[in-house]
Design an enzyme around this catalytic site. Structure first.
Site, mmCIF file in Angstrom:
data_model
loop_
_atom_site.group_PDB
_atom_site.id
_atom_site.type_symbol
_atom_site.label_atom_id
_atom_site.label_comp_id
_atom_site.label_asym_id
_atom_site.label_seq_id
_atom_site.Cartn_x
_atom_site.Cartn_y
_atom_site.Cartn_z
ATOM 1 C CG ASP A 112 12.511 -3.725 4.785
ATOM 2 O OD1 ASP A 112 13.348 -3.910 5.559
ATOM 3 O OD2 ASP A 112 11.597 -4.472 4.673
ATOM 4 C CG ASN A 130 2.265 -11.221 3.353
ATOM 5 O OD1 ASN A 130 3.634 -11.311 3.138
ATOM 6 N ND2 ASN A 130 1.681 -9.935 3.135
ATOM 7 C CG HIS A 183 6.297 -9.157 3.074
ATOM 8 N ND1 HIS A 183 5.438 -8.522 3.931
ATOM 9 C CD2 HIS A 183 7.117 -9.718 3.775
ATOM 10 C CE1 HIS A 183 6.048 -8.644 5.066
ATOM 11 N NE2 HIS A 183 7.166 -9.319 5.087
ATOM 12 C CD GLU A 233 3.073 -6.235 2.899
ATOM 13 O OE1 GLU A 233 3.164 -7.236 2.751
ATOM 14 O OE2 GLU A 233 3.067 -5.836 4.143
#
Ligand code: GLP
Length: 261
Positions: free
Chosen positions: A68, A135, A137, A142
């Site tokens: 990313d 979280n 990811h 996400e």
């Protein structure tokens, strides 16, 4: 999933690197690595660099694809993933910079499709190294990311903005958008090695290993991967219901399948 629980954070780096090196050697000199940023894989990269330095591993012919990049951050910015990958992966692992790819966060239109094509042209990723967000990811996929998603623009979740603010002067400086390989892209890698350490990752690790497969915990899609290895320390393993079972399974593997934890 293969779950390897290590006694210390340091051992996670050593076992993560040993696993990657083992697969890389089986694939051969033209191995295609998938590389993650974040603090989690840094120890793995450092151990891989040590193997390269002693000549036990040669990655000079390898290619690499980063997961990313932030949208709009100049590539000279220290927190851009172009710069981070150069400092933590390309240089220490002795990769040829012309074969190291990072998604184009400065010309994002069509960049997802171009990146997917580049991965395809390289023959696909052999080993994807992953961290995981608090979280759940992976990459910047996400919660509620499509489990079939491909490389595309995403908006960072509030939790990620908060988590990543430590790398910037303030939370307002964290870019709100990113371009990330999709969960479908990550799932196409032939092997996945996810590394995580610390209590802060315990909930995410429990959710992705033992929870239902759900886009609310994007890493849980790895339950559908045929060759996924999760390397964690005891703190990151602390919320797992079956931790001692995974330890027993691993301890009883035949020698040729087991790295010493
Ligand atoms: C970052 C990256 C992920 C990384 C995750 C965890 O934002 N996009 O690839 O796995 O968040 O980061 P860390 O390892 O620093 O906890």
């Amino acid at each position: 999933m293969e779950v390897i629980i290590c006694p210390t954070e340091r051992r996670v780096g050593e076992i993560g690197a040993a696993k990657v090196a083992q697969i890389a050697q089986t694939v051969g000199p033209g191995v295609v690595l998938g590389v993650a940023t974040g603090s989690s894989p840094l120890a793995t990269y450092a151990e891989l660099a040590a193997l390269v330095a002693t000549g036990e591993l040669d990655l000079s012919q390898a290619s690499a694809f980063a997961l990313d990049e932030y949208v709009g951050l100049p590539y000279t910015h220290r927190q851009s993933y172009h710069d981070t990958i150069r400092r933590t992966v390309t240089e220490p692992l002795g990769l040829d910079p012309s074969r190291v790819h990072v998604p184009d966060g400065l010309a994002p239109e069509g960049a997802g499709e171009r990146y997917e094509a580049a991965i395809r042209d390289a023959g696909g990723v052999d080993i994807q190294i992953l961290g995981v967000g608090t979280n759940g990811h992976v990459g910047f996929n996400e919660p509620t990311s499509s489990l079939a998603s491909r490389t595309r623009i995403k908006t960072l979740a509030p939790r990620t903005l908060k988590d990543n603010a430590r790398f910037f002067d303030s939370i307002a400086d964290v870019p709100k958008h990113c371009i990330t390989q999709g969960l479908g892209t990550i799932m196409d890698a032939r092997h996945v090695v996810l590394v995580a350490t610390g209590q802060g990752k315990a909930n995410a690790i429990a959710a992705i290993i033992e929870g239902p497969i759900t886009s609310m915990w994007p890493g849980s899609v790895l339950q559908m991967h045929q060759h996924a290895t999760i390397v964690i320390d005891v703190a990151a393993a602390s919320e797992l219901a079956l931790a001692s079972y995974y330890q027993e399974v691993y301890a009883n593997l035949p020698d040729w399948q087991r790295l010493d934890v």
